[in-house]
Motif scaffolding. Sequence first.
Motif, short mmCIF file in Angstrom:
data_model
loop_
_atom_site.label_atom_id
_atom_site.label_comp_id
_atom_site.label_asym_id
_atom_site.label_seq_id
_atom_site.Cartn_x
_atom_site.Cartn_y
_atom_site.Cartn_z
N CYS A 51 -24.72 -5.44 3.55
CA CYS A 51 -25.13 -5.99 4.84
C CYS A 51 -26.41 -5.30 5.31
CB CYS A 51 -24.01 -5.77 5.86
SG CYS A 51 -24.46 -6.24 7.55
N PRO A 52 -27.44 -6.07 5.71
CA PRO A 52 -28.72 -5.48 6.13
C PRO A 52 -28.74 -5.02 7.58
CG PRO A 52 -28.90 -7.87 6.16
CD PRO A 52 -27.51 -7.55 5.64
N TYR A 53 -27.63 -5.15 8.28
CA TYR A 53 -27.58 -4.75 9.69
C TYR A 53 -27.79 -3.26 9.82
CZ TYR A 53 -25.84 -4.90 14.53
OH TYR A 53 -25.71 -4.82 15.90
N ALA A 54 -28.68 -2.84 10.71
CA ALA A 54 -29.08 -1.44 10.79
C ALA A 54 -28.40 -0.68 11.91
CB ALA A 54 -30.60 -1.34 10.97
N GLY A 55 -27.66 -1.34 12.74
CA GLY A 55 -27.13 -0.69 13.92
C GLY A 55 -25.87 0.10 13.70
N SER A 56 -25.24 -0.02 12.54
CA SER A 56 -24.03 0.73 12.26
C SER A 56 -23.89 0.85 10.75
CB SER A 56 -22.80 0.01 12.84
OG SER A 56 -22.61 -1.25 12.20
N GLU A 57 -22.98 1.69 10.35
CA GLU A 57 -22.75 1.85 8.91
C GLU A 57 -21.81 0.74 8.44
OE1 GLU A 57 -24.30 3.94 6.99
OE2 GLU A 57 -25.40 4.75 8.69
N CYS A 58 -22.31 -0.47 8.41
CA CYS A 58 -21.51 -1.63 8.01
C CYS A 58 -21.33 -1.61 6.51
CB CYS A 58 -22.17 -2.93 8.46
SG CYS A 58 -21.19 -4.40 8.07
N MET A 104 -33.99 -3.52 16.82
CA MET A 104 -33.66 -4.93 17.03
C MET A 104 -33.76 -5.63 15.68
SD MET A 104 -35.69 -5.77 20.60
CE MET A 104 -34.99 -7.42 20.74
N LEU A 105 -32.93 -6.63 15.48
CA LEU A 105 -32.92 -7.39 14.22
C LEU A 105 -32.87 -8.88 14.52
CD1 LEU A 105 -32.64 -7.68 11.12
CD2 LEU A 105 -30.17 -7.43 11.42
N THR A 106 -33.73 -9.64 13.86
CA THR A 106 -33.75 -11.09 13.96
C THR A 106 -33.82 -11.67 12.55
OG1 THR A 106 -35.01 -10.88 16.03
CG2 THR A 106 -34.91 -13.06 15.02
N VAL A 107 -33.09 -12.74 12.31
CA VAL A 107 -33.09 -13.38 11.00
C VAL A 107 -33.85 -14.71 11.09
CG1 VAL A 107 -31.67 -14.45 9.20
CG2 VAL A 107 -30.97 -12.28 10.25
N PHE A 108 -34.76 -14.92 10.13
CA PHE A 108 -35.55 -16.16 10.06
C PHE A 108 -35.21 -16.91 8.78
CE2 PHE A 108 -37.91 -13.38 12.81
CZ PHE A 108 -38.36 -14.21 13.82
N HIS A 109 -35.17 -18.24 8.91
CA HIS A 109 -34.91 -19.11 7.77
C HIS A 109 -36.12 -20.00 7.54
CE1 HIS A 109 -32.73 -22.74 5.85
NE2 HIS A 109 -32.85 -21.78 4.94
N PHE A 134 -34.94 -14.13 5.95
CA PHE A 134 -35.72 -12.91 6.11
C PHE A 134 -35.21 -12.15 7.34
CE2 PHE A 134 -38.28 -16.06 4.02
CZ PHE A 134 -38.97 -15.39 3.03
N CYS A 135 -35.20 -10.84 7.26
CA CYS A 135 -34.77 -9.99 8.37
C CYS A 135 -35.99 -9.29 8.96
CB CYS A 135 -33.78 -8.93 7.87
SG CYS A 135 -32.21 -9.58 7.28
N LEU A 136 -36.24 -9.53 10.24
CA LEU A 136 -37.31 -8.86 10.94
C LEU A 136 -36.73 -7.69 11.73
CD1 LEU A 136 -40.27 -8.64 11.94
CD2 LEU A 136 -39.61 -10.16 13.83
N HIS A 137 -37.16 -6.48 11.39
CA HIS A 137 -36.70 -5.27 12.07
C HIS A 137 -37.81 -4.77 12.99
CE1 HIS A 137 -33.18 -4.58 9.40
NE2 HIS A 137 -33.94 -5.20 8.51
#
Length: 307
Positions: A133-140, A185-190, A196-199
Amino acid sequence: MATIEIESVECFSSSDDIEDEEMQSLVSSHPHLFSSKNHTVVPSGIAPTSVHELLECPVCTNSMYPPIHQTRVHNRCPTCRQELGDIRCLALEKVAESLDLPCRYYSLGCPEIFPYYSKLKHEAVCNFRPYSCPYAGSECSVTGDIPFLVSHLKDDHKVDMHTGCTFNHRYVKSNPREVENATWMLTVFHCFGQYFCLHFEAFQLGMAPVYMAFLRFMGDENESRNFSYSLEVGANGRKLIWEGTPRSIRDSHRKVRDSHDGLVIQRNMALFFSGGDRKELKLRVTGRIWKEQQNPDAGACIPNLCS
């Protein structure tokens, strides 16, 4: 170190080799496990044989590699309970050396077959292995393929999803002098049929905060090279522009961030861009993603802009 309990295999601790008669006894006791004298080959798409299962740790299910220890007696004499030391199952180690087995990700589409001791090296870089998982806010710890992770980001992490390959990202912070690590902050673009993940985040670099924006591609590195992106921030007649190639999510968020592979803005410059009394941070980052297309005539890449 992985261990295994085997009832049908005699384990040896005092010899560095196994006599052919002993190996033949093992083979003859399990004739259905061997396709030839030297190798067991498991075709892709077919579940591993019981030989493979014998070589899986019963606790973590990972494949075992020498030294393989025998635990039936828990390293103690069953009579006097004195410690016997580590008892290696050399027969099982010799069986392992003879095997050709499929990649552990064969069920996910990998068709490759490897000698037993080459599997780990391949599996560490296999293109069919799940993504993290590319989520950066926690150790997912969630892993899966790209469609699964996109749904996971949307449903479980409540990440904003956008369609299109241009963006206008606004970042506001009331007290820019109080920056903690992992303010992000994280946003996903299609776009172009890809995700794509914008950090965008603030973190401490030495004694001063910095602000950084970067893009990651939801796919493998060889695919990410087909795309480029630009980021731009500015005000008061000044402008910073970054152009680069998105990093694959195979690289962790922290690895990309710590490499500074993106648009990095020092605090003083960020405050200058914010204008006003410099007591509030107001940054607007714009950007776009494009696909590099090969020009068959010139042999050069030309940008294909998203409409």
